[in-house]
Design a protein around this motif. Sequence first.
Motif, PDB file in Angstrom:
ATOM      1  N   GLN A   1      -4.470  71.404  18.276  1.00  0.00           N
ATOM      2  CA  GLN A   1      -3.867  70.103  18.544  1.00  0.00           C
ATOM      3  C   GLN A   1      -4.758  69.278  19.481  1.00  0.00           C
TER       4      GLN A   1
ATOM      5  N   TYR B   1       0.691  64.408  18.973  1.00  0.00           N
ATOM      6  CA  TYR B   1      -0.419  65.340  18.780  1.00  0.00           C
ATOM      7  C   TYR B   1      -0.983  65.201  17.370  1.00  0.00           C
TER       8      TYR B   1
ATOM      9  N   GLU C   1      -5.977  65.573  25.591  1.00  0.00           N
ATOM     10  CA  GLU C   1      -6.193  66.982  25.930  1.00  0.00           C
ATOM     11  C   GLU C   1      -6.296  67.799  24.651  1.00  0.00           C
TER      12      GLU C   1
ATOM     13  N   GLY D   1      -5.586  71.279  22.718  1.00  0.00           N
ATOM     14  CA  GLY D   1      -4.702  72.434  22.765  1.00  0.00           C
ATOM     15  C   GLY D   1      -5.160  73.559  21.860  1.00  0.00           C
TER      16      GLY D   1
ATOM     17  N   GLY E   1      -8.873  74.010  22.688  1.00  0.00           N
ATOM     18  CA  GLY E   1      -8.875  73.971  24.149  1.00  0.00           C
ATOM     19  C   GLY E   1      -9.586  75.167  24.752  1.00  0.00           C
TER      20      GLY E   1
ATOM     21  N   ASP F   1      -1.241  79.806  26.917  1.00  0.00           N
ATOM     22  CA  ASP F   1      -1.983  78.818  27.695  1.00  0.00           C
ATOM     23  C   ASP F   1      -1.207  78.362  28.926  1.00  0.00           C
TER      24      ASP F   1
ATOM     25  N   ASP G   1      -6.536  73.069  27.866  1.00  0.00           N
ATOM     26  CA  ASP G   1      -5.492  73.664  27.029  1.00  0.00           C
ATOM     27  C   ASP G   1      -4.203  73.871  27.816  1.00  0.00           C
TER      28      ASP G   1
ATOM     29  N   ALA H   1      -2.624  70.393  27.910  1.00  0.00           N
ATOM     30  CA  ALA H   1      -2.057  70.106  26.593  1.00  0.00           C
ATOM     31  C   ALA H   1      -0.756  70.878  26.390  1.00  0.00           C
ATOM     32  N   TYR H   2      -0.731  72.117  26.848  1.00  0.00           N
ATOM     33  CA  TYR H   2       0.468  72.955  26.750  1.00  0.00           C
ATOM     34  C   TYR H   2       1.635  72.302  27.484  1.00  0.00           C
TER      35      TYR H   2
ATOM     36  N   ASN I   1       4.257  74.868  21.041  1.00  0.00           N
ATOM     37  CA  ASN I   1       2.920  75.401  21.308  1.00  0.00           C
ATOM     38  C   ASN I   1       2.578  76.607  20.446  1.00  0.00           C
TER      39      ASN I   1
END
Length: 757
Positions: free
Chosen positions: A87, A150, A185, A187, A191, A422, A431, A434-435, A447
Motif C-alpha cells: 500500500q 491507500y 507513507e 506500507g 515499507g 508493522d 511502514d 502507514a500502519y 493492514n
Amino acid sequence: MPSSQAPTGRETAPRRPGVLRRTGEWCARHFVTVLVLWVAALAGLQVLQHAYGGDYSDDFSLPGTQSQNGLDVLKAHAPQAGGYNAQVVLHDPDQPLTSVSDQVSTAVTDLQKLPDVLSAQNPLPPSGSTPPPPPDPNTGPLSTDGKTAYITVRFSVQPSTLDPSYLDGVDDAVRPLRSAGVTVEYGGSLGELARPEPSDRTSEAIGFGVAIVVLLIGFGSLLAAVLPLVTALICALCGLALLGLFAATATFATVSPTLATMIGIGVGIDYALFLVTRHRQNLVDGRDPVTAAGNATATSGHAVLLSGCTVIIALSGLWVSGIGFIGKLGLAAAVTVVTAVAGALTLVPAVLGLIGRRIDRVRVRKPVAETVPAPEGAEPGGWHRYAQRVERRPWWFLAGGVVLLAVLSFPLLFIQLGHIGDGADPKSFTDRRAYDLMSSAFGPGSNGPLTVVIDQSKVSSGDRAALADQAQKALTGVPDAEVITPLTATEDGDVLTATAYSVAAPQDERTTSLTNRLVDDVLPGAVSGYDASTYVTGTTAAQVDFLDIVSSRLPLIIAVVVGLAFLVILVVFRGLLVAVKAAVLNVLSIAASYGVVVAVFQWGWGGPALGVSGEVPIESYVPMMMFAIVFGLSMDYEIFLLSRIHEAWVRTGDPRASVAHALEITARVITCAALIMVSVFAAFIISDNIVVKMLGLGLAASVLIDATVVRLLLVPAVMTLLGRAAWWIPGPLDRILPHLDAEGSEEAPARPPVSDA
C-alpha cells in the motif's frame, strides 16, 4: 544399578603428541606465518565478498501450503490480482484528497509504469463523478472523511526483495502528492524495503566494551583481555565474508548476518578465553610459551573443538523443520562458529606465541589465571568455600535451582506464537506510520487482508451461480471477520475471489483464528457438494501457514537436538546419567529463558523500555532458533566443567571431591565467559528489528541462566548426589561407542572400569 569402580590412579603410558598439540605448538612457533595467512585470508575474503557477495532478503515460499497454492491459482487465472500487494498510504489532515485528484491520478499512472508492477488501484472516484457512499464498516480504499486513502500496488515479485534504489522510482511517482502537502507513507513489504539499512556496529561496540571491562576485572592483564576480542573479531569478519559469498548462491534472510555476528563474536571470545586461561596457567606452572600454547590447544582446545561441533550439530538440527528459511538461519550461524573454532585452534596459539611471556606485562591489577586449590593449611578462597557448601548440602542447592527455573519458566505456559506486525516497529519507519494511518482510518484488520479464493474450474457453468450463492451465504457473519467483501469472478469465470478483513491486527490471535476457521471450516462448507477447491492466501495467510508448520515441527527439532547432544556427552564422558543430566538441565534452562521472553515481549513487562510498542506475540521461529543456538552454546560450559570433573575423577577416584575441585577452578572462567557472552547478546537489544531484540534478550537470558543457575547450582548438586553412578555405562554400550577425550592430555589416562551390566 551397578556403578563404576573407582580408578586406581593415572597410568603414565607415554604417547605421541596428538594433532591438536602439534598444531598449537607449530602455530606458536611459526606465529609470523600463521598471522600472515590469517590477515591474507581476511583481506581476500573481504575483497571477494565485496566483488561477488550476494544480498539478503526475506523472500521465501512455502511450497505445498494452501496459501501458496491459492496464490498460484490467482497467478494462473488473474495475473493482475495474483502478485504481491503493498500500500501507498495517503493522508491530508486539512482537506479531502479529492482536492488533489489530478496528482493522485498522475501518481497511480507513474506507479503502473514502474518495473515489476502489475497494477495500481486509484482509491478516488473518477474526476467529476459523485463519490459512492463508503461501505459499512469502511475498509477502504477511501476513508469516510475523505482525508485518508491507500493505493494498492501489486508487484510480480516481493517488493522487499527489490534493490533499495527501486524506491527512487516510487519517490518520483508520488512527488507531486508530497509537493501538494499530502503525507505519503509506504506500507507492507514496500515499507520494509524503505527501512533504514540495519547496522550492528553500535551493538558490537557495546558488547566489546563490556567484554574488555569484564576481562580486565576478572584477569587483570590488558593483553589477556584484548587477545580474545581481537581474535574473535577477525574470525567473525572472515565468517561474515564467507556468508556473503554463500548469499550469492542462495537466499538468506535479512537477519542472517546479525545472527551470525551475535553467535560468532560470542563463541569466538569464549573459545579464545578458554585457551588463554589454560595457557596462562601453564606459564605459571613454568612451561615455555610454545609448550604452554601447545598444551592449551591440546586440552582446552580439544574441549573447544567438541563444543564447536556440538553447536554446529545443534544448528544443523534446524533443517529438520523442512523450511529452507529456518535451515539457512542455522547455516548462517554455523559459518561463524566454524571460523571461531578454526581461529581458536590456530590464530590464538599464534598470538600467544607472538606475545610469549609478556602476556601479563601490562596490568590493571594482580593477574590471575585459573583458580588453583589452596595449599594444605592455607585459607581457602571464596569459590573453594562455595564448592564445599554445595558438597555438604547438595539437596538444598538442587531444590533452590529447580524452584528458580520453575518460576522463570511459568510464563512459557501462556506463550503465543505469531508474526510481529508493522505496528511494533519504531515510528521512524514509514511502514509503521502507514500502519497507524490505516488502522485509524479503516481499522486494524486493513493492514492484513485475507484473499479468499474458490477455484471452480471443474464446476459446470450451469452450477456456478448456485455455488456462488451458497458460498456467499457461508461467508456472511463469520466470527472474527469485520467484513468479507462479495465474491467476484475472474475474467475467465473459473475463480471466485473475496477479501476478508479481521476485527484485529494481523499479528493478533483473532486474525490467526479467522484464517484457520476460513481454511478448515467455512470454505469447505461453502463449496460442499461441488467439485471446487478453496484457499486463503495473501501475506497474512502465508504467515499463519508458516506458524502452523513451525509449531508442528518444533517438537521434532527439540527431540533431534536433545538426542544429538545426549550422544555427544555420552561418547565424550562415558557416563549414561551424566548425559541424561546434561540433556534435562539444558531443556530446563531453555524453558526458563523462554519464560523471560514471553514476560517481556508478550506480556509487555519492560517491552516499551526496549523500544517495543505494546504487547507482541513471540515470532514463530524464535523459539526454534533459540533452542538450537542455546542448546549448542550451553555445551561450552557443560563440556568445560564436566571435563574438569572427569579429569579429577580419573585422577583421584573421589566423585564428590572431584565436583568441588572442578567447580573451584572453573567458576571464574565460566563466570567471565558468561558475562561476556551475555553482554554481546544483550547489546543487540538496541536494534530496531524486533526479532533481533527478541533473540538478543532470549540468548542473553539463556546464557546467564545456564552459567549461573545450571552450572553453579544444579550441575554440582546433581553430580554430587549421583556420585560414582554418574560415570556408569553398560559394558556393551561402552564397547560400541567411539572413544573421545573431553580434553587431550600429555599422557593416556586410565579410565575407571565399567560395569558389564
